[in-house]
Write a protein that holds these residues in place. Structure first.
Motif, PDB file in Angstrom:
ATOM      1  N   SER A  13       0.835  -1.199   0.000  1.00 33.45           N
ATOM      2  CA  SER A  13       0.000   0.000   0.000  1.00 33.45           C
ATOM      3  C   SER A  13       0.870   1.248   0.000  1.00 33.45           C
ATOM      4  CB  SER A  13      -0.910   0.000   1.219  1.00 33.45           C
ATOM      5  OG  SER A  13      -0.145   0.168   2.402  1.00 33.45           O
ATOM      6  N   ALA A  15       0.376   3.749   1.761  1.00 36.15           N
ATOM      7  CA  ALA A  15       0.536   4.190   3.153  1.00 36.15           C
ATOM      8  C   ALA A  15       1.784   3.579   3.786  1.00 36.15           C
ATOM      9  CB  ALA A  15      -0.710   3.810   3.956  1.00 36.15           C
ATOM     10  N   HIS A  16       2.041   2.287   3.482  1.00 37.20           N
ATOM     11  CA  HIS A  16       3.229   1.632   4.038  1.00 37.20           C
ATOM     12  C   HIS A  16       4.514   2.240   3.480  1.00 37.20           C
ATOM     13  CE1 HIS A  16       0.368  -1.728   5.073  1.00 37.20           C
ATOM     14  NE2 HIS A  16       1.079  -1.642   6.190  1.00 37.20           N
ATOM     15  N   LYS A  18       4.928   5.318   2.345  1.00 34.23           N
ATOM     16  CA  LYS A  18       5.119   6.648   2.952  1.00 34.23           C
ATOM     17  C   LYS A  18       5.594   6.527   4.388  1.00 34.23           C
ATOM     18  CE  LYS A  18       1.803   9.224   0.121  1.00 34.23           C
ATOM     19  NZ  LYS A  18       0.566  10.039   0.132  1.00 34.23           N
ATOM     20  N   GLN A  19       5.069   5.532   5.095  1.00 31.93           N
ATOM     21  CA  GLN A  19       5.466   5.352   6.484  1.00 31.93           C
ATOM     22  C   GLN A  19       6.947   4.980   6.579  1.00 31.93           C
ATOM     23  OE1 GLN A  19       3.223   2.397   8.599  1.00 31.93           O
ATOM     24  NE2 GLN A  19       4.225   2.818  10.559  1.00 31.93           N
ATOM     25  N   TYR A  20       7.380   4.081   5.690  1.00 33.69           N
ATOM     26  CA  TYR A  20       8.792   3.672   5.696  1.00 33.69           C
ATOM     27  C   TYR A  20       9.697   4.856   5.380  1.00 33.69           C
ATOM     28  CZ  TYR A  20      13.211   1.623   4.275  1.00 33.69           C
ATOM     29  OH  TYR A  20      14.549   1.346   4.152  1.00 33.69           O
ATOM     30  N   ALA A  22       9.133   7.963   5.721  1.00 33.47           N
ATOM     31  CA  ALA A  22       9.115   8.945   6.806  1.00 33.47           C
ATOM     32  C   ALA A  22       9.893   8.451   8.017  1.00 33.47           C
ATOM     33  CB  ALA A  22       7.670   9.255   7.195  1.00 33.47           C
ATOM     34  N   THR A  23       9.709   7.175   8.349  1.00 32.77           N
ATOM     35  CA  THR A  23      10.386   6.616   9.529  1.00 32.77           C
ATOM     36  C   THR A  23      11.898   6.652   9.380  1.00 32.77           C
ATOM     37  OG1 THR A  23       8.510   5.143   9.941  1.00 32.77           O
ATOM     38  CG2 THR A  23      10.601   4.572  10.993  1.00 32.77           C
ATOM     39  N   LYS A  24      12.389   6.314   8.213  1.00 36.37           N
ATOM     40  CA  LYS A  24      13.832   6.279   7.966  1.00 36.37           C
ATOM     41  C   LYS A  24      14.380   7.623   7.477  1.00 36.37           C
ATOM     42  CE  LYS A  24      14.285   2.036   9.160  1.00 36.37           C
ATOM     43  NZ  LYS A  24      15.014   1.695  10.420  1.00 36.37           N
ATOM     44  N   ASN A  25      13.471   8.588   7.330  1.00 32.13           N
ATOM     45  CA  ASN A  25      13.885   9.934   6.901  1.00 32.13           C
ATOM     46  C   ASN A  25      14.685   9.868   5.592  1.00 32.13           C
ATOM     47  OD1 ASN A  25      13.908  12.683   7.124  1.00 32.13           O
ATOM     48  ND2 ASN A  25      15.588  12.782   8.603  1.00 32.13           N
ATOM     49  N   GLU A  66      17.627   9.910  12.480  1.00 26.80           N
ATOM     50  CA  GLU A  66      17.272  11.195  11.892  1.00 26.80           C
ATOM     51  C   GLU A  66      18.203  12.293  12.395  1.00 26.80           C
ATOM     52  OE1 GLU A  66      13.244  12.317  12.532  1.00 26.80           O
ATOM     53  OE2 GLU A  66      13.465  14.288  11.602  1.00 26.80           O
TER      54      GLU A  66
END
Length: 462
Positions: A13, A15-16, A18-20, A22-25, A66
């Motif tokens: 997805s 969403a997954h 984007k989450q990855y 964002a999480t790993k910057n 980050e």
């Protein structure tokens, strides 16, 4: 089956993803790498990335986070204005990126431009021009301060450079007092800008100050603040100064400090050459009777050369008439007289002492009439009065010099000693001419027009 454990891109997805990211910057990571490439422009970008990342991975305390990415970004001192468009945006850095500490070409160009001129006024203007260019700001102003007098001069504005202002006013006063760099991102925010009269110099300069950063200029040896370099209104209008701008302004201030010191040394050497030339010419004239045809020519020679010798803005020679208790001088064919105890010239005549004032307004004897009549066009600052004595050690005249010119704007002991030597050599000639004039003075009657002229000039005695 095994195939069930492998997810196709379609199965993942958005969403997954984007989450990855964002999480790993990941976006900041790509920005940092792209920025490094944009700054260094290597022939082999992949090799540079390999060497750069290998160096980081080999560090004992390496942890992907980050915070570390932000530190790596800060190390380049380049921040792309827009981050939403990915890697390509990082390459298309705006002008604010050019204010980077690592904008070596811009700093080198600024250093060359600032160092190329040794004129005080031109150097100050070049410093502010280069500041505007490097920090991409609307205005820049260079101030110098006099700690002893607690005053500020605005060197980069020709119309204000000869005036002085209180050193405790506005954000400039706070910068001088603290000796620290001050950044104000919104001058309308009184919590940030402070409760002091921070708009004092803005009103004076007629500038609508939205944001500003001020850097103190400190003496390398003593640490004493002797000036402030101020950048005003980051461009475009919606931008504000950041820590990189503050760092870069500090670099420019250091360059400016060195340039100002070199300028002082050059100016002192130039002044010394002018002084030596003026002294030789004065000695030559005083010892050549054909050069001194009358009292007016004698006074012109003395005053003109003494102005050059000490680099003063104005010079007047006064004779002392002890019999009538008066000072008198010549303006053209007009003989001007006033009481012997009037003004600082009178104090010099009556005491026989050298009077050297860094600020003439500090003396009760000083009259500000002449400054007031100039409507702000001329302001008396420093003043030097040196007596001329005859062989009997009687004061027969004095020379008054006003406003030492140049970066060093006060007269020193060398100035007074040189003038004492000059006046000592000129005293016999002046005394001879003075006696001749005194015999003829009482027989002259001034016209009503000249009487009014003399009356006006008397009021201007300082």
């Amino acid at each position: 089956s095994f195939s069930c454990l492998v997810l196709s891109p379609q199965a993942m997805s958005a969403a997954h993803i984007k989450q990855y990211l964002a999480t790993k910057n990941i976006h900041s990571l790509l920005q940092w790498l792209t920025t490094e490439l944009a700054v260094h422009k290597p022939d082999d970008p992949l090799l540079m990335i390999h060497n750069l990342t290998s160096s980081i991975l080999s560090q004992p305390d390496y942890v992907y986070s980050e915070e570390h990415i932000q530190k790596w970004m800060a190390s380049t001192r380049l921040e792309p204005q827009h981050a939403s468009n990915g890697v390509n945006d990082a390459i298309q850095t705006d002008k604010s990126a050019a204010t980077s500490k690592f904008n070596c070409r811009g700093i080198i160009d600024a250093m060359r431009a600032i160092s190329a001129d040794v004129s005080p006024t031109d150097t100050a203007q070049i410093i502010t021009e280069q500041t505007c260019s490097l920090l991409n700001c609307e205005y820049a102003v260079l101030y110098t301060c006099d700690a002893e007098r607690q005053t500020i001069s605005i060197n980069s504005v020709p119309s204000l450079k000869d005036r002085t202002f209180p050193s405790n006013q506005g954000v400039i006063g706070r910068c001088i007092a603290s000796g620290a760099l001050i950044t104000i991102t919104d001058t309308r925010n009184k919590m940030e800008a402070g409760t002091e009269n921070d708009d004092y110099f803005d009103e004076l300069l007629q500038i609508n100050n939205r944001n500003t950063v001020c850097c103190p200029l400190k003496d390398f040896d003593t640490g004493e603040v002797f000036g402030v370099l101020q950048a005003i209104n980051k461009q475009p209008n919606e931008c504000t100064f950041n820590s990189d701008d503050a760092d870069l302004l500090n670099v420019v201030a250091t360059i400016a400090h060195s340039a100002l010191q070199n300028m002082i040394v050059y100016e002192m050497a130039t002044t010394e050459r002018v002084r030596n030339s003026a002294m030789l010419e004065l000695w030559s004239n005083l010892n050549d009777d054909t050069q001194i045809t009358n009292l007016n020519s004698l006074l012109f020679t003395i005053t003109r050369r003494c102005m050059d010798i000490v680099n003063a803005a104005k010079c007047t020679f006064y004779f002392v008439d002890h019999q009538k208790q008066q000072l008198w001088t010549m303006t053209g064919e007009v003989n001007i007289r006033m009481p012997i105890d009037q003004g600082l010239a009178g104090a010099c005549a009556t005491t026989g002492q050298v009077i050297n004032e860094a600020n003439a307004y500090d003396r009760e004897e000083f009259s500000s009439t002449q400054d007031e009549k100039s409507n702000g066009g001329f302001v008396t600052k420093s003043m030097l009065c040196v007596p001329m004595k005859d062989s009997q050690d009687t004061v027969i005249g004095l020379i008054q010099l006003i406003n030492k010119c140049g970066v060093i704007d006060t007269f020193d002991d060398n100035d007074s000693k040189i003038l004492q030597l000059v006046l000592s050599a000129a005293a016999p000639i002046v005394e001879r001419h003075q006696l001749f004039v005194l015999k003829d003075q009482d027989s002259r009657k001034l016209s009503p027009k000249n009487e009014q002229f003399v009356s006006d000039l008397k009021q201007n005695l300082v």
